[in-house]
Design a protein around this motif. Sequence first.
Motif, PDB file in Angstrom:
ATOM      1  N   ASP A   1     -15.112 -28.899 -39.992  1.00 38.06           N
ATOM      2  CA  ASP A   1     -16.575 -28.847 -40.059  1.00 38.06           C
ATOM      3  C   ASP A   1     -17.012 -29.798 -41.162  1.00 38.06           C
ATOM      4  O   ASP A   1     -16.839 -29.517 -42.347  1.00 38.06           O
ATOM      5  N   VAL A   2     -17.563 -30.939 -40.761  1.00 43.13           N
ATOM      6  CA  VAL A   2     -17.905 -31.986 -41.722  1.00 43.13           C
ATOM      7  C   VAL A   2     -18.923 -31.487 -42.742  1.00 43.13           C
ATOM      8  O   VAL A   2     -18.856 -31.826 -43.931  1.00 43.13           O
ATOM      9  N   ARG A   3     -19.848 -30.655 -42.311  1.00 43.28           N
ATOM     10  CA  ARG A   3     -20.859 -30.148 -43.251  1.00 43.28           C
ATOM     11  C   ARG A   3     -20.222 -29.286 -44.329  1.00 43.28           C
ATOM     12  O   ARG A   3     -20.525 -29.439 -45.516  1.00 43.28           O
ATOM     13  N   THR A   4     -19.313 -28.409 -43.956  1.00 39.01           N
ATOM     14  CA  THR A   4     -18.700 -27.511 -44.934  1.00 39.01           C
ATOM     15  C   THR A   4     -17.813 -28.271 -45.908  1.00 39.01           C
ATOM     16  O   THR A   4     -17.872 -28.047 -47.123  1.00 39.01           O
TER      17      THR A   4
ATOM     18  N   THR B   1     -10.857 -33.860 -55.948  1.00 36.46           N
ATOM     19  CA  THR B   1     -10.740 -33.581 -54.516  1.00 36.46           C
ATOM     20  C   THR B   1     -11.493 -32.309 -54.157  1.00 36.46           C
ATOM     21  O   THR B   1     -11.300 -31.265 -54.779  1.00 36.46           O
ATOM     22  N   THR B   2     -12.341 -32.400 -53.141  1.00 40.05           N
ATOM     23  CA  THR B   2     -13.066 -31.228 -52.661  1.00 40.05           C
ATOM     24  C   THR B   2     -12.630 -30.802 -51.259  1.00 40.05           C
ATOM     25  O   THR B   2     -13.003 -29.719 -50.812  1.00 40.05           O
ATOM     26  N   ALA B   3     -11.854 -31.638 -50.570  1.00 42.81           N
ATOM     27  CA  ALA B   3     -11.374 -31.272 -49.232  1.00 42.81           C
ATOM     28  C   ALA B   3     -10.001 -31.882 -49.006  1.00 42.81           C
ATOM     29  O   ALA B   3      -9.759 -33.040 -49.374  1.00 42.81           O
TER      30      ALA B   3
ATOM     31  N   VAL C   1     -11.960 -26.134 -53.181  1.00 37.99           N
ATOM     32  CA  VAL C   1     -11.396 -27.038 -52.172  1.00 37.99           C
ATOM     33  C   VAL C   1     -11.411 -26.379 -50.796  1.00 37.99           C
ATOM     34  O   VAL C   1     -11.129 -25.190 -50.635  1.00 37.99           O
ATOM     35  N   TRP C   2     -11.777 -27.175 -49.816  1.00 39.75           N
ATOM     36  CA  TRP C   2     -11.773 -26.772 -48.415  1.00 39.75           C
ATOM     37  C   TRP C   2     -10.539 -27.386 -47.764  1.00 39.75           C
ATOM     38  O   TRP C   2     -10.330 -28.599 -47.853  1.00 39.75           O
TER      39      TRP C   2
END
Length: 458
Positions: free
Chosen positions: A370-373, A282-284, A383-384
């Motif tokens: 922010d979809v890019r971040t 998982t990154t977000a 993780v964001w």
Amino acid sequence: MVERPVLLDALTATGSYRARRRAVIPDVAGVPFAELSLTPKLLVARSMTALRGTPVLPAEQRAAALERAATMFVEDTIGGLTFAEYTHAVSRVSGVPVTTVRTAGRGIAHAARMATFAAYRARPDGAVGGWRDPATRSGRAVWTRRGEVLAVLAAGNHPGPNELWLEALALGYRVAVRPSRREPFTPHRLVWALRAAGFGAEQVLLLPTDHDAADEVLDGADRSIVYGGDDVVRKYATDSRVLTQGPGRSKILVTADADWRRHLDTIVDSIAHHGGVACLNTTAVLVEGDPGPLARALAERLGALPSLPPEHEDARLAVQHVDGARRLEKYLFQFTEGTRAWTGGDGIVDELGDGSAVLRPAVHQLDRLDVRTIGVELPFPCVWVAPWTREDGVAALRNTLVLTALTGDDTLFDALVDEPSISNVYRGDHPTYWIEPGVPHDGFLGEFLMKSKTVIRD
């Protein structure tokens, strides 16, 4: 103790090949650990041609050879390395924690045993496996290969992706693997075991090359699997013969009706399992409501993980040479302005004193989505954590390999399952890294390798 340097030969159509030109493979401290023979272009071309002239093994023999290779992979001494020495080598060179490597190695053996089952799960219900099936007398679809030869430009971030191309062998493809210099041990061990188990020198190859010879491997194949970053995905985006395996950008969605505290173990595990290096990590994490409490809890749990060398039994975090770690840290900081750093704000590099460094977890909270971040994926637990609203909808979750949805909303879940750019959707307490032979990773591999054609006969 393994004698260094470990010599990893190319495995060509004519046998083992020890080249004069060899790439030095350093460990995470920068100390030479292995030497990888580099296959010259002419030998690559000859080996790829030899694959085409080789008869296909019968299906029963392929299945039996895969079974034998599974046992050899975890039990035999291969290339001078026992399984324990192999896992130590992978860990010390790639920086992946040794317990993760050990689990992945056993997973590869399991995947080899299950490869025939897994490969044929992709066959349409309306198709049969061959023209000799009695059903073709009245006309029936037959599942057939789109080509003869598969090339694999292998991943180096984790041993696990080597599971996938085993299905191609089960389907009758001949396979050529170009290993990554970051981690060549797993494909070398696996190809050696497969050849010893019955596939032979002209059925499966290991062709280490320079970058300029890599396309020679692809040019000699009918189908290819290529692992890499966004640049690799863009390079082959218009080539229908190439299946790209890029960043996963896997995510977790927590809607207002779900209590994240009940699922905290799963969320943490999804971020940090594998050392955080895999596309399934998982990154977000997107939260309907205030993401702050969850971000704080994640930082507390992830921040407690120890900094240890990768070969230590208690290691859980990835390690790199300090120079590479500093480059990653610098890259991360390009995206953190305006975020709240719960951990990682002062840096992610924890030097071990030998030239290597642990990549410490980073938890950054965004004030708005922010979809890019949230699409920034890095090879450690990064993780964001961002707010999500119903107005953001499914659009904010696109281009995701795995999405775990903690929600009781059936209508929302319908929309997530229907979204084409979300490859896999898990509902409830299931980590994003969950995968089993026989379920698709990014679609079934058989969808890419096979097709159905109608056959009718007297």
